[in-house]
Scaffold this active site. Sequence first.
Site, PDB file in Angstrom:
ATOM      1  N   LYS A  45       0.812  -1.227   0.000  1.00  0.00           N
ATOM      2  CA  LYS A  45       0.000   0.000   0.000  1.00  0.00           C
ATOM      3  C   LYS A  45       0.842   1.272   0.000  1.00  0.00           C
ATOM      4  CE  LYS A  45      -3.581  -0.669  -0.396  1.00  0.00           C
ATOM      5  NZ  LYS A  45      -4.254  -1.102  -1.672  1.00  0.00           N
ATOM      6  N   GLY A  47       2.189   2.407  -3.069  1.00  0.00           N
ATOM      7  CA  GLY A  47       2.224   2.885  -4.438  1.00  0.00           C
ATOM      8  C   GLY A  47       2.793   1.863  -5.407  1.00  0.00           C
ATOM      9  N   HIS A 101       7.584  -7.376  -2.086  1.00  0.00           N
ATOM     10  CA  HIS A 101       7.304  -6.736  -0.799  1.00  0.00           C
ATOM     11  C   HIS A 101       8.287  -7.219   0.261  1.00  0.00           C
ATOM     12  CE1 HIS A 101       3.833  -4.641  -2.108  1.00  0.00           C
ATOM     13  NE2 HIS A 101       2.994  -5.635  -2.108  1.00  0.00           N
ATOM     14  N   ARG A 123       5.920   5.612   1.013  1.00  0.00           N
ATOM     15  CA  ARG A 123       4.785   6.505   1.269  1.00  0.00           C
ATOM     16  C   ARG A 123       4.792   6.828   2.752  1.00  0.00           C
ATOM     17  NH1 ARG A 123      -1.517   4.628   0.129  1.00  0.00           N
ATOM     18  NH2 ARG A 123      -2.477   6.711   0.120  1.00  0.00           N
ATOM     19  N   SER A 131      -4.441   2.793   4.575  1.00  0.00           N
ATOM     20  CA  SER A 131      -4.765   2.080   3.346  1.00  0.00           C
ATOM     21  C   SER A 131      -4.705   0.569   3.553  1.00  0.00           C
ATOM     22  CB  SER A 131      -3.786   2.496   2.240  1.00  0.00           C
ATOM     23  OG  SER A 131      -4.115   1.880   1.019  1.00  0.00           O
ATOM     24  N   PHE A 222      -4.933   8.452 -11.298  1.00  0.00           N
ATOM     25  CA  PHE A 222      -5.709   7.605 -10.384  1.00  0.00           C
ATOM     26  C   PHE A 222      -7.028   7.185 -11.023  1.00  0.00           C
ATOM     27  CE2 PHE A 222      -8.690   6.827  -6.915  1.00  0.00           C
ATOM     28  CZ  PHE A 222      -7.974   5.913  -6.161  1.00  0.00           C
ATOM     29  N   SER A 223      -7.708   8.113 -11.685  1.00  0.00           N
ATOM     30  CA  SER A 223      -9.001   7.779 -12.303  1.00  0.00           C
ATOM     31  C   SER A 223      -8.835   6.751 -13.411  1.00  0.00           C
ATOM     32  CB  SER A 223      -9.673   9.044 -12.843  1.00  0.00           C
ATOM     33  OG  SER A 223      -8.853   9.683 -13.812  1.00  0.00           O
ATOM     34  N   ARG A 250      -8.661   3.035  -3.716  1.00  0.00           N
ATOM     35  CA  ARG A 250      -9.646   3.630  -2.814  1.00  0.00           C
ATOM     36  C   ARG A 250      -9.756   5.141  -2.963  1.00  0.00           C
ATOM     37  NH1 ARG A 250     -10.242   5.081   2.626  1.00  0.00           N
ATOM     38  NH2 ARG A 250      -7.979   5.203   2.800  1.00  0.00           N
TER      39      ARG A 250
END
Length: 309
Positions: A45, A47, A101, A123, A131, A222-223, A250
Amino acid sequence: MARLDVTEMFQDISFPGHLHTQDSLQQAVEFNFQDTDILIASYPKSGTTWMQEIVTLVYSRGDPHLSQTVPNWTRAPWLEQYYCTAVLEASSAVPRLLTTHLPYRLLRTAIQDSKAKVIYVSRNPKDVMVSFYHFHKMANFLPDIGSFPEFLDRFLEGKLHFGSWFEHIIGWTQTAAVSNLLHVTYEEMLLDPQGAIKKISLFLQCPLAEDEINNCVKHCSFSSMKDNKMINYTLVPQEIMDHSKGSFMRKGEIGDWKNMFTEEQRRRFDSVFSSKMQQCSLQFVWEKPDEEEPNEEEKLPQNNTEPRK
């Protein structure tokens, strides 16, 4: 391979058994990196999906065809997940784009003698935690995490799946062993997408023309990502990821943590953060810059738009 209720413990870190096995985790730490490989490393979470999309678009010179037709887990498979080997064997792509990760200490031996390029994505941890909390609600392969205060406790103690955020970011950003590493922040990608994409493209030795950068910005907004089934995880069956309980993409904001934290929780978080990060010089953007209408003097061009990293 469901295994939704299975947890794999590996090197004192817990991983969801749905996609991780002891064999796949061991194969990851022993992975034979090629010098042309590109590895995206991040704590969950932070990015990760966004960076997968940006790198895909950079190598496509802004053409969205690949990112709109091939799932991101096939374009940039997770090194530690069980299907990675099969995906790589079926692909002839050069360079290979990989994602992880895993903390640096688990990949140190595999990557330290390689010329592979690493892009580390970070982040601010308050937004990461919020998130990740919401993601747990919809991801049926992650354990029940209880209330937000309980989740906060586990995050600060490093007891969530994938381990400690503090260990993760310090390990990857404070080491000199990875010579080909670029650190890019979520906030930087949000506040200055053109600058971030240009920096990434130069690091990958794939410089882009201005119109190509603009196309990358358009298709990794993002959209755009939220509506792209190849990266919004709506292709995943509902029993694995229940989108009726939330959206994988989200909000895509800076400072959403302020909608969740009480003042007492903020003070506790800040105290633990100060203690664990006292040897770390990184600075973080905790909220979106003031959007108040500037006065006439402030409207003059200023060379201070790049966020802190």
